[in-house]
Design a protein around this motif. Structure first.
Motif, PDB file in Angstrom:
ATOM      1  N   VAL A  60       0.863  -1.178   0.000  1.00  0.00           N
ATOM      2  CA  VAL A  60       0.000   0.000   0.000  1.00  0.00           C
ATOM      3  C   VAL A  60       0.901   1.231   0.000  1.00  0.00           C
ATOM      4  O   VAL A  60       1.696   1.444   0.919  1.00  0.00           O
ATOM      5  N   ASN A  94     -11.524  -1.223  -1.278  1.00  0.00           N
ATOM      6  CA  ASN A  94     -11.257   0.093  -0.722  1.00  0.00           C
ATOM      7  C   ASN A  94     -12.547   0.595  -0.087  1.00  0.00           C
ATOM      8  O   ASN A  94     -13.420   1.094  -0.776  1.00  0.00           O
ATOM      9  N   VAL A 100      -6.851   4.854  -3.203  1.00  0.00           N
ATOM     10  CA  VAL A 100      -5.751   4.084  -2.617  1.00  0.00           C
ATOM     11  C   VAL A 100      -4.804   3.706  -3.748  1.00  0.00           C
ATOM     12  O   VAL A 100      -5.255   3.298  -4.825  1.00  0.00           O
ATOM     13  N   VAL A 102      -1.437   1.309  -4.860  1.00  0.00           N
ATOM     14  CA  VAL A 102      -0.836   0.036  -4.465  1.00  0.00           C
ATOM     15  C   VAL A 102       0.210  -0.367  -5.504  1.00  0.00           C
ATOM     16  O   VAL A 102      -0.016  -0.212  -6.713  1.00  0.00           O
TER      17      VAL A 102
END
Length: 182
Positions: A60, A94, A100, A102
Protein backbone atom coordinates in the motif's frame (compact mmCIF):
# COMPACT_ATOMS: atom_id res chain seq x y z
CA UNK A 1 0.37 -8.15 -24.69
CA UNK A 2 0.76 -5.30 -22.23
CA UNK A 3 3.60 -2.83 -22.50
CA UNK A 4 5.48 -0.69 -20.01
CA UNK A 5 3.46 2.41 -18.96
CA UNK A 6 0.25 1.03 -20.49
CA UNK A 7 -2.84 2.04 -18.52
CA UNK A 8 -5.39 -0.71 -17.97
CA UNK A 9 -8.49 1.35 -17.26
CA UNK A 10 -11.14 -0.52 -15.30
CA UNK A 11 -12.77 2.64 -13.95
CA UNK A 12 -16.31 1.23 -14.33
CA UNK A 13 -15.45 -1.23 -11.53
CA UNK A 14 -13.30 1.23 -9.59
CA UNK A 15 -9.74 0.42 -10.66
CA UNK A 16 -6.98 1.68 -12.90
CA UNK A 17 -3.68 -0.18 -13.32
CA UNK A 18 -0.48 1.14 -14.88
CA UNK A 19 2.02 -1.43 -16.11
CA UNK A 20 5.42 -0.75 -14.55
CA UNK A 21 7.00 -3.87 -16.01
CA UNK A 22 5.26 -6.27 -18.36
CA UNK A 23 6.06 -9.96 -18.42
CA UNK A 24 8.15 -9.35 -21.54
CA UNK A 25 10.28 -6.82 -19.60
CA UNK A 26 11.11 -9.36 -16.89
CA UNK A 27 11.51 -12.47 -19.02
CA UNK A 28 8.18 -13.68 -17.61
CA UNK A 29 9.40 -13.56 -14.00
CA UNK A 30 6.86 -10.94 -12.92
CA UNK A 31 4.18 -8.47 -13.89
CA UNK A 32 4.58 -5.26 -11.90
CA UNK A 33 1.67 -2.83 -11.63
CA UNK A 34 0.76 0.48 -10.00
CA UNK A 35 -2.90 0.43 -8.96
CA UNK A 36 -5.37 3.16 -8.21
CA UNK A 37 -8.41 1.87 -6.33
CA UNK A 38 -11.23 4.38 -6.45
CA UNK A 39 -13.36 5.10 -3.37
CA UNK A 40 -15.62 2.19 -2.42
CA UNK A 41 -13.94 -0.12 -4.96
CA UNK A 42 -15.13 -3.74 -4.68
CA UNK A 43 -17.55 -2.97 -1.86
CA UNK A 44 -20.48 -4.68 -3.63
CA UNK A 45 -18.73 -8.02 -3.84
CA UNK A 46 -15.09 -8.39 -4.75
CA UNK A 47 -13.88 -11.34 -6.82
CA UNK A 48 -12.58 -13.72 -4.17
CA UNK A 49 -10.03 -15.81 -6.04
CA UNK A 50 -6.76 -17.74 -6.10
CA UNK A 51 -3.74 -17.77 -8.37
CA UNK A 52 -2.88 -21.48 -8.65
CA UNK A 53 0.58 -20.93 -10.15
CA UNK A 54 1.71 -17.48 -9.01
CA UNK A 55 2.57 -15.49 -5.91
CA UNK A 56 0.92 -12.08 -5.64
CA UNK A 57 2.32 -9.21 -3.59
CA UNK A 58 0.82 -5.91 -2.54
CA UNK A 59 2.36 -2.80 -1.00
CA UNK A 60 0.00 0.00 0.00
CA UNK A 61 1.63 3.23 -1.21
CA UNK A 62 -1.08 5.66 -0.13
CA UNK A 63 -4.38 5.33 1.70
CA UNK A 64 -6.18 2.57 3.57
CA UNK A 65 -7.77 -0.59 2.22
CA UNK A 66 -8.68 -4.13 3.20
CA UNK A 67 -7.47 -7.54 2.10
CA UNK A 68 -9.42 -10.75 2.33
CA UNK A 69 -6.95 -13.54 3.11
CA UNK A 70 -8.12 -17.12 3.51
CA UNK A 71 -11.30 -16.38 5.48
CA UNK A 72 -11.12 -12.90 7.02
CA UNK A 73 -10.76 -9.22 6.12
CA UNK A 74 -7.57 -7.49 7.26
CA UNK A 75 -7.03 -3.71 7.33
CA UNK A 76 -3.98 -2.27 5.59
CA UNK A 77 -2.56 1.22 5.27
CA UNK A 78 0.40 3.07 3.77
CA UNK A 79 3.57 1.00 4.09
CA UNK A 80 1.83 -2.32 4.70
CA UNK A 81 2.93 -5.24 2.54
CA UNK A 82 1.19 -8.53 1.90
CA UNK A 83 2.39 -11.64 0.08
CA UNK A 84 -0.22 -14.14 -1.07
CA UNK A 85 1.25 -17.60 -1.72
CA UNK A 86 0.15 -19.76 -4.65
CA UNK A 87 -3.36 -21.14 -4.24
CA UNK A 88 -4.37 -18.98 -1.25
CA UNK A 89 -7.85 -17.45 -1.40
CA UNK A 90 -7.80 -13.63 -1.38
CA UNK A 91 -9.47 -10.39 -2.52
CA UNK A 92 -9.17 -6.66 -1.89
CA UNK A 93 -11.38 -3.60 -1.48
CA UNK A 94 -11.26 0.09 -0.72
CA UNK A 95 -13.91 0.91 1.88
CA UNK A 96 -12.82 4.57 2.13
CA UNK A 97 -13.80 7.78 0.34
CA UNK A 98 -10.21 8.29 -0.91
CA UNK A 99 -8.16 6.81 -3.74
CA UNK A 100 -5.75 4.08 -2.62
CA UNK A 101 -2.53 3.43 -4.51
CA UNK A 102 -0.84 0.04 -4.47
CA UNK A 103 2.30 -1.56 -5.90
CA UNK A 104 1.30 -5.05 -7.06
CA UNK A 105 3.22 -7.97 -8.56
CA UNK A 106 2.35 -11.37 -9.98
CA UNK A 107 5.28 -13.82 -9.94
CA UNK A 108 5.59 -15.35 -12.49
CA UNK A 109 3.69 -13.08 -14.86
CA UNK A 110 2.01 -15.95 -16.72
CA UNK A 111 -0.78 -14.37 -18.79
CA UNK A 112 -2.12 -12.00 -16.10
CA UNK A 113 -1.54 -8.92 -18.26
CA UNK A 114 -3.64 -10.53 -21.01
CA UNK A 115 -6.34 -11.28 -18.43
CA UNK A 116 -6.38 -7.64 -17.30
CA UNK A 117 -6.49 -6.43 -20.92
CA UNK A 118 -9.45 -8.74 -21.58
CA UNK A 119 -11.23 -7.46 -18.47
CA UNK A 120 -10.85 -3.98 -19.96
CA UNK A 121 -12.34 -5.22 -23.27
CA UNK A 122 -15.34 -6.71 -21.47
CA UNK A 123 -15.87 -3.51 -19.49
CA UNK A 124 -15.62 -1.43 -22.69
CA UNK A 125 -18.17 -3.67 -24.37
CA UNK A 126 -20.62 -3.73 -21.47
CA UNK A 127 -20.34 -0.22 -20.00
CA UNK A 128 -23.04 2.27 -20.94
CA UNK A 129 -21.20 4.97 -22.94
CA UNK A 130 -23.65 7.68 -21.90
CA UNK A 131 -23.62 7.15 -18.15
CA UNK A 132 -20.32 5.23 -17.82
CA UNK A 133 -22.21 2.74 -15.65
CA UNK A 134 -21.32 -0.92 -15.55
CA UNK A 135 -24.04 -3.21 -14.29
CA UNK A 136 -23.54 -6.80 -13.27
CA UNK A 137 -26.36 -8.51 -15.12
CA UNK A 138 -26.80 -11.82 -16.96
CA UNK A 139 -24.93 -10.60 -20.05
CA UNK A 140 -21.94 -9.33 -18.07
CA UNK A 141 -21.89 -12.51 -15.96
CA UNK A 142 -21.78 -14.63 -19.11
CA UNK A 143 -18.92 -12.58 -20.60
CA UNK A 144 -16.96 -12.64 -17.34
CA UNK A 145 -17.46 -16.42 -17.10
CA UNK A 146 -15.95 -16.91 -20.56
CA UNK A 147 -13.05 -14.68 -19.55
CA UNK A 148 -12.44 -16.55 -16.28
CA UNK A 149 -12.52 -19.91 -18.06
CA UNK A 150 -9.95 -18.66 -20.60
CA UNK A 151 -7.50 -17.85 -17.78
CA UNK A 152 -7.81 -20.85 -15.45
CA UNK A 153 -4.02 -21.20 -15.22
CA UNK A 154 -3.80 -17.62 -13.92
CA UNK A 155 -6.90 -17.05 -11.77
CA UNK A 156 -9.72 -19.15 -10.34
CA UNK A 157 -12.82 -17.71 -8.71
CA UNK A 158 -13.81 -18.88 -5.24
CA UNK A 159 -16.74 -16.50 -4.83
CA UNK A 160 -18.65 -16.81 -7.06
CA UNK A 161 -17.86 -20.54 -6.95
CA UNK A 162 -15.64 -21.98 -9.66
CA UNK A 163 -18.26 -24.62 -10.54
CA UNK A 164 -20.72 -21.83 -11.38
CA UNK A 165 -18.10 -20.05 -13.50
CA UNK A 166 -17.43 -23.28 -15.43
CA UNK A 167 -21.14 -23.89 -16.03
CA UNK A 168 -21.85 -20.30 -17.05
CA UNK A 169 -18.83 -20.37 -19.36
CA UNK A 170 -20.24 -23.47 -21.04
CA UNK A 171 -23.66 -21.82 -21.41
CA UNK A 172 -21.98 -18.69 -22.81
CA UNK A 173 -20.32 -20.72 -25.52
CA UNK A 174 -23.66 -22.35 -26.38
CA UNK A 175 -25.20 -18.91 -26.96
CA UNK A 176 -22.24 -17.74 -29.04
CA UNK A 177 -20.12 -15.84 -26.55
CA UNK A 178 -16.95 -17.76 -27.26
CA UNK A 179 -14.82 -15.91 -29.76
CA UNK A 180 -14.71 -12.45 -28.20
CA UNK A 181 -11.32 -13.03 -26.57
CA UNK A 182 -9.73 -15.12 -29.33
Amino acid sequence: MATKNQVLDMTPVGMKFTVLQAGSDTGGKSLDLHWELLPKCNMKGPLVHTHPHAIETYEVLEGEMEFFLKDKWLPASKGDKLTVPKGVTHAFRNPTEKIVTVYNTHQPALRMENYFEDVCKVLDKLTDNRTKDFKMNLKSILYMSVLMNNYRNEIIAKNPPDAAIKLLGFISKLVGINTYFM
